[in-house]
Write a protein that holds these residues in place. Sequence first.
Motif, PDB file in Angstrom:
ATOM      1  N   UNK A 107      44.354  56.778  36.575  1.00 46.08           N
ATOM      2  CA  UNK A 107      45.406  56.354  35.560  1.00 46.08           C
ATOM      3  C   UNK A 107      45.842  57.156  34.535  1.00 46.08           C
ATOM      4  N   UNK A 108      46.694  57.834  34.241  1.00 42.31           N
ATOM      5  CA  UNK A 108      47.163  58.988  33.390  1.00 42.31           C
ATOM      6  C   UNK A 108      47.028  58.518  32.030  1.00 42.31           C
ATOM      7  N   UNK A 109      47.506  57.356  31.716  1.00 38.54           N
ATOM      8  CA  UNK A 109      47.167  56.929  30.317  1.00 38.54           C
ATOM      9  C   UNK A 109      45.840  56.568  29.906  1.00 38.54           C
ATOM     10  N   UNK A 110      44.893  56.443  30.715  1.00 39.60           N
ATOM     11  CA  UNK A 110      43.498  56.194  30.349  1.00 39.60           C
ATOM     12  C   UNK A 110      43.016  57.569  30.214  1.00 39.60           C
ATOM     13  N   UNK A 153      46.952  65.615  36.423  1.00 43.11           N
ATOM     14  CA  UNK A 153      47.500  65.090  35.260  1.00 43.11           C
ATOM     15  C   UNK A 153      47.437  66.124  34.234  1.00 43.11           C
ATOM     16  N   UNK A 154      48.057  66.543  33.254  1.00 40.68           N
ATOM     17  CA  UNK A 154      47.806  67.499  32.268  1.00 40.68           C
ATOM     18  C   UNK A 154      47.471  66.666  30.928  1.00 40.68           C
ATOM     19  N   UNK A 162      48.460  54.823  19.645  1.00 38.44           N
ATOM     20  CA  UNK A 162      47.512  53.565  19.548  1.00 38.44           C
ATOM     21  C   UNK A 162      48.267  52.226  20.557  1.00 38.44           C
ATOM     22  N   UNK A 163      49.449  52.377  20.901  1.00 41.04           N
ATOM     23  CA  UNK A 163      50.117  51.246  21.832  1.00 41.04           C
ATOM     24  C   UNK A 163      49.662  51.488  23.198  1.00 41.04           C
ATOM     25  N   UNK A 164      48.910  52.608  23.562  1.00 42.64           N
ATOM     26  CA  UNK A 164      48.544  53.033  24.868  1.00 42.64           C
ATOM     27  C   UNK A 164      47.187  52.132  25.284  1.00 42.64           C
ATOM     28  N   UNK A 165      46.646  51.662  24.207  1.00 44.47           N
ATOM     29  CA  UNK A 165      45.314  50.899  24.367  1.00 44.47           C
ATOM     30  C   UNK A 165      45.769  49.330  24.899  1.00 44.47           C
ATOM     31  N   UNK A 166      46.932  48.999  24.570  1.00 45.07           N
ATOM     32  CA  UNK A 166      47.292  47.515  24.957  1.00 45.07           C
ATOM     33  C   UNK A 166      46.919  47.174  26.492  1.00 45.07           C
TER      34      UNK A 166
END
Length: 168
Positions: A107-110, A153-154, A162-166
């Motif tokens: 997961x790139x966001x993680x 992933x770069x 902060x919204x990435x944690x949702x």
Amino acid sequence: MKLKEIDKRRYRGHLNRVFIGSALALAAFSLGIAQVLIALFPDADGSHFHWNLLGVVAGALLVGAGLSRLRRHPFMTEVVYVWELKQQLNRISRRRRQLEAAAKEGDATAMQVLQFCYAGSRQLWQLDDNTIVMDELAVKQTELHNLAGKHGVTLDAGAYHPSMLERF
């Protein structure tokens, strides 16, 4: 939230002044308010615990309100930045297990959130002279870079929001 370069000497000096000023203001307000309440409402038993407690609570509220009003003052820039960074790192820490599991699955966001966490932690620990666990952080950072390379992933700590944690 974006990571910023902070002058360590300026930050430490301002933090110390804010801390000492807050402590002195709390003591003055607490004692002053308690003494006024005791003078207005004396107790025959001589126990003024409740007035002293009320003085401390009122003093804490006044100091908190004062700090809140001064939050946007240029003197407070570094202190507020570090306070907000600590809040973000705490939010991430509460979701660390889910983030690490998702990162291992690609997961790139993680991975971006963990990159921000590691970069922010490094900055915070350097500002606070807490370098004891830097080696452990370096190992985690290397593991994350290897994982990111494996999944193409770069990593960029500046990509954090902060919204990435949702999702986690």
